[in-house]
Design a protein around this motif. Sequence first.
Motif, PDB file in Angstrom:
ATOM      1  N   VAL A  92      10.641 -10.629  -6.509  1.00 32.26           N
ATOM      2  CA  VAL A  92       9.416 -10.634  -7.312  1.00 32.26           C
ATOM      3  C   VAL A  92       8.376  -9.664  -6.745  1.00 32.26           C
ATOM      4  O   VAL A  92       7.734  -8.924  -7.487  1.00 32.26           O
ATOM      5  CB  VAL A  92       8.810 -12.057  -7.369  1.00 32.26           C
ATOM      6  CG1 VAL A  92       7.473 -12.045  -8.105  1.00 32.26           C
ATOM      7  CG2 VAL A  92       9.784 -13.021  -8.031  1.00 32.26           C
ATOM      8  N   TYR A  93       8.219  -9.671  -5.430  1.00 25.77           N
ATOM      9  CA  TYR A  93       7.087  -8.985  -4.799  1.00 25.77           C
ATOM     10  C   TYR A  93       7.434  -7.636  -4.171  1.00 25.77           C
ATOM     11  O   TYR A  93       6.529  -6.873  -3.836  1.00 25.77           O
ATOM     12  CB  TYR A  93       6.476  -9.869  -3.711  1.00 25.77           C
ATOM     13  CG  TYR A  93       5.768 -11.088  -4.237  1.00 25.77           C
ATOM     14  CD1 TYR A  93       4.487 -10.995  -4.773  1.00 25.77           C
ATOM     15  CD2 TYR A  93       6.375 -12.343  -4.215  1.00 25.77           C
ATOM     16  CE1 TYR A  93       3.828 -12.110  -5.251  1.00 25.77           C
ATOM     17  CE2 TYR A  93       5.724 -13.469  -4.694  1.00 25.77           C
ATOM     18  CZ  TYR A  93       4.443 -13.340  -5.214  1.00 25.77           C
ATOM     19  OH  TYR A  93       3.797 -14.449  -5.694  1.00 25.77           O
ATOM     20  N   TYR A  94       8.703  -7.322  -3.998  1.00 27.72           N
ATOM     21  CA  TYR A  94       9.046  -6.088  -3.296  1.00 27.72           C
ATOM     22  C   TYR A  94       9.043  -4.898  -4.243  1.00 27.72           C
ATOM     23  O   TYR A  94       9.666  -4.941  -5.298  1.00 27.72           O
ATOM     24  CB  TYR A  94      10.423  -6.209  -2.649  1.00 27.72           C
ATOM     25  CG  TYR A  94      10.846  -4.964  -1.911  1.00 27.72           C
ATOM     26  CD1 TYR A  94      10.152  -4.542  -0.790  1.00 27.72           C
ATOM     27  CD2 TYR A  94      11.939  -4.214  -2.344  1.00 27.72           C
ATOM     28  CE1 TYR A  94      10.532  -3.396  -0.104  1.00 27.72           C
ATOM     29  CE2 TYR A  94      12.328  -3.076  -1.663  1.00 27.72           C
ATOM     30  CZ  TYR A  94      11.624  -2.673  -0.547  1.00 27.72           C
ATOM     31  OH  TYR A  94      11.998  -1.541   0.128  1.00 27.72           O
ATOM     32  N   SER A  95       8.368  -3.830  -3.827  1.00 29.71           N
ATOM     33  CA  SER A  95       8.327  -2.622  -4.658  1.00 29.71           C
ATOM     34  C   SER A  95       8.567  -1.372  -3.829  1.00 29.71           C
ATOM     35  O   SER A  95       8.237  -0.273  -4.246  1.00 29.71           O
ATOM     36  CB  SER A  95       6.966  -2.508  -5.358  1.00 29.71           C
ATOM     37  OG  SER A  95       5.926  -2.398  -4.392  1.00 29.71           O
ATOM     38  N   GLY A  96       9.114  -1.536  -2.646  1.00 26.98           N
ATOM     39  CA  GLY A  96       9.319  -0.407  -1.754  1.00 26.98           C
ATOM     40  C   GLY A  96       8.531  -0.603  -0.467  1.00 26.98           C
ATOM     41  O   GLY A  96       7.507  -1.278  -0.436  1.00 26.98           O
ATOM     42  N   ARG A  97       9.028   0.004   0.593  1.00 27.75           N
ATOM     43  CA  ARG A  97       8.428  -0.159   1.912  1.00 27.75           C
ATOM     44  C   ARG A  97       7.102   0.590   2.058  1.00 27.75           C
ATOM     45  O   ARG A  97       6.126   0.072   2.590  1.00 27.75           O
ATOM     46  CB  ARG A  97       9.425   0.363   2.956  1.00 27.75           C
ATOM     47  CG  ARG A  97       8.918   0.314   4.379  1.00 27.75           C
ATOM     48  CD  ARG A  97       9.888   1.012   5.321  1.00 27.75           C
ATOM     49  NE  ARG A  97       9.480   0.866   6.703  1.00 27.75           N
ATOM     50  CZ  ARG A  97      10.121   0.150   7.602  1.00 27.75           C
ATOM     51  NH1 ARG A  97      11.207  -0.500   7.258  1.00 27.75           N
ATOM     52  NH2 ARG A  97       9.698   0.061   8.839  1.00 27.75           N
ATOM     53  N   SER A  98       7.081   1.826   1.604  1.00 25.42           N
ATOM     54  CA  SER A  98       5.950   2.701   1.913  1.00 25.42           C
ATOM     55  C   SER A  98       4.610   2.245   1.341  1.00 25.42           C
ATOM     56  O   SER A  98       3.578   2.501   1.961  1.00 25.42           O
ATOM     57  CB  SER A  98       6.256   4.129   1.465  1.00 25.42           C
ATOM     58  OG  SER A  98       6.618   4.169   0.110  1.00 25.42           O
ATOM     59  N   PRO A  99       4.544   1.585   0.164  1.00 27.21           N
ATOM     60  CA  PRO A  99       3.221   1.148  -0.314  1.00 27.21           C
ATOM     61  C   PRO A  99       2.536   0.184   0.658  1.00 27.21           C
ATOM     62  O   PRO A  99       1.308   0.189   0.792  1.00 27.21           O
ATOM     63  CB  PRO A  99       3.536   0.455  -1.640  1.00 27.21           C
ATOM     64  CG  PRO A  99       4.818   1.041  -2.086  1.00 27.21           C
ATOM     65  CD  PRO A  99       5.591   1.307  -0.835  1.00 27.21           C
ATOM     66  N   LEU A 100       3.325  -0.651   1.342  1.00 29.99           N
ATOM     67  CA  LEU A 100       2.758  -1.579   2.313  1.00 29.99           C
ATOM     68  C   LEU A 100       2.179  -0.815   3.497  1.00 29.99           C
ATOM     69  O   LEU A 100       1.097  -1.131   4.000  1.00 29.99           O
ATOM     70  CB  LEU A 100       3.829  -2.557   2.785  1.00 29.99           C
ATOM     71  CG  LEU A 100       4.444  -3.423   1.690  1.00 29.99           C
ATOM     72  CD1 LEU A 100       5.683  -4.146   2.200  1.00 29.99           C
ATOM     73  CD2 LEU A 100       3.435  -4.426   1.160  1.00 29.99           C
ATOM     74  N   GLU A 101       2.892   0.214   3.942  1.00 30.74           N
ATOM     75  CA  GLU A 101       2.400   1.032   5.047  1.00 30.74           C
ATOM     76  C   GLU A 101       1.197   1.858   4.607  1.00 30.74           C
ATOM     77  O   GLU A 101       0.242   2.049   5.368  1.00 30.74           O
ATOM     78  CB  GLU A 101       3.524   1.928   5.549  1.00 30.74           C
ATOM     79  CG  GLU A 101       4.681   1.132   6.145  1.00 30.74           C
ATOM     80  CD  GLU A 101       5.853   1.992   6.539  1.00 30.74           C
ATOM     81  OE1 GLU A 101       6.137   2.972   5.818  1.00 30.74           O
ATOM     82  OE2 GLU A 101       6.488   1.685   7.560  1.00 30.74           O
ATOM     83  N   ALA A 102       1.225   2.344   3.382  1.00 33.20           N
ATOM     84  CA  ALA A 102       0.094   3.111   2.868  1.00 33.20           C
ATOM     85  C   ALA A 102      -1.176   2.263   2.868  1.00 33.20           C
ATOM     86  O   ALA A 102      -2.260   2.733   3.242  1.00 33.20           O
ATOM     87  CB  ALA A 102       0.397   3.621   1.459  1.00 33.20           C
ATOM     88  N   GLY A 103      -1.043   1.029   2.445  1.00 35.12           N
ATOM     89  CA  GLY A 103      -2.198   0.132   2.442  1.00 35.12           C
ATOM     90  C   GLY A 103      -2.740  -0.090   3.834  1.00 35.12           C
ATOM     91  O   GLY A 103      -3.959  -0.172   4.042  1.00 35.12           O
ATOM     92  N   SER A 104      -1.854  -0.157   4.809  1.00 40.18           N
ATOM     93  CA  SER A 104      -2.279  -0.397   6.182  1.00 40.18           C
ATOM     94  C   SER A 104      -3.122   0.750   6.724  1.00 40.18           C
ATOM     95  O   SER A 104      -4.078   0.522   7.464  1.00 40.18           O
ATOM     96  CB  SER A 104      -1.061  -0.598   7.080  1.00 40.18           C
ATOM     97  OG  SER A 104      -1.436  -0.643   8.436  1.00 40.18           O
ATOM     98  N   ILE A 105      -2.779   1.991   6.371  1.00 38.51           N
ATOM     99  CA  ILE A 105      -3.532   3.118   6.912  1.00 38.51           C
ATOM    100  C   ILE A 105      -4.682   3.538   5.991  1.00 38.51           C
ATOM    101  O   ILE A 105      -5.275   4.592   6.179  1.00 38.51           O
ATOM    102  CB  ILE A 105      -2.612   4.317   7.227  1.00 38.51           C
ATOM    103  CG1 ILE A 105      -1.895   4.836   5.983  1.00 38.51           C
ATOM    104  CG2 ILE A 105      -1.589   3.932   8.269  1.00 38.51           C
ATOM    105  CD1 ILE A 105      -0.993   6.040   6.266  1.00 38.51           C
ATOM    106  N   GLY A 106      -5.005   2.671   5.029  1.00 34.06           N
ATOM    107  CA  GLY A 106      -6.225   2.852   4.255  1.00 34.06           C
ATOM    108  C   GLY A 106      -6.097   3.691   3.008  1.00 34.06           C
ATOM    109  O   GLY A 106      -7.115   4.129   2.452  1.00 34.06           O
TER     110      GLY A 106
END
Length: 401
Positions: free
Chosen positions: A70-84
């Motif tokens: 349901v919630y997974y859409s790829g790894r990089s968006p989570l990392e992108a959010g972390s670095i602002g």
Amino acid sequence: MKYVVLLCDGMADLPREDLTGKTPMGTAKKPNMDKLAKVSEVGLVKTVIDSLKPGSDVANLSVLGYDPSVYYSGRSPLEAGSIGIDMKPTDVSFRCNLVTLSEEENYEDKTILDYCAGDISSEEAAELIAFIQEKMGDEEFSFYSGVSYRHCLIWDNGTLDVGTLTPPHDITGRKITDYLGVNKNGEKLLDMMKRSYDLLKDHPVNKKRIEKGLRPANSIWLWGEGVRKDLMSFEEKYGLKGAMISAVDLLKGIGKFTGMKVIDVPGATGYIDTNFGGKAQAAIDTLKSESDFVYIHVEAPDECGHRFEIENKVKSIELIDGLILEPILKAFEGEEIKILICPDHPTPLALKTHTNAPVPYLIYDSRKTEKGVDKFCEESAEQTGNFIGVGHTLMEKFLSK
């Protein structure tokens, strides 16, 4: 009641002849985990469903109680959010590793020598990514620096239909010839990877690294494509104020998107030289002051698995036990506390990459005494017969009264 998740990334493994037929978990001297195992529920949990790749993104979402389907859409968006990075709905993000490639003339003939460019420092990496942005960034593509070798590319109005992009840690030591399976849409990405080699191989940062006997970060490697997808807040989902402690952007991003307090620990590196004690103290401090729940993510066992560092993988488990778990147990002695200890996925030394095999879990409740096992490891967990087949239900079980 306070709740602690001690997530030992990639800790699970396979028995090895050079460890007298044991796994690193079975070999490590971990008196605190084993003491808890005697009075805790121990079993196996399948954190990654067969239809998804066994990445830390999928597996950690699962452990946290978020159904990856349901919630997974790829790894990089989570990392992108972390670095602002504030991604638009039309943006596609990519993980952008700085890697070390061999020096064959044709890019396709090169070999990935190191997926992390010799643990390049964040300062050196920031200079290289800024240079790549200057030379290749435009209105369509933008590069952003993260931590160490882990960075991000944003494709404005991009597409997820780019062919097959392989994580570099899955193919370390292999020729990249068979792992450049982009389609027509992905040709732009492959072209940037090729151009990056010509730009980076003689960069002053890399010349200095070579002079010091260090591996150069001579290419970018793009993978982990995804689009932004909002996650329900952890507090709304479970009624607990949560905190995330991790050295890596992926977990920081998950923490941010789930509304947790993200705690940065000085000296946290994501490797065996990380500040284990600092992570423990940060967890204790936030639980004593403002949080009900803390998720302590430790990357070191996973990195050791990828690098085929047998002794270091065993040592990393011992350090987690002595420098993180022991101080937490002492700090909350006589208080109500529940502790979940588990890997997110296996990272077998023999394979140097992740698998989706079930992993051992331990649930300790200071109010109860369960019939446990003598040693917390893969074999004893399997022998209990306790099995959780749907990984994202583990958190609900852990938090139940």
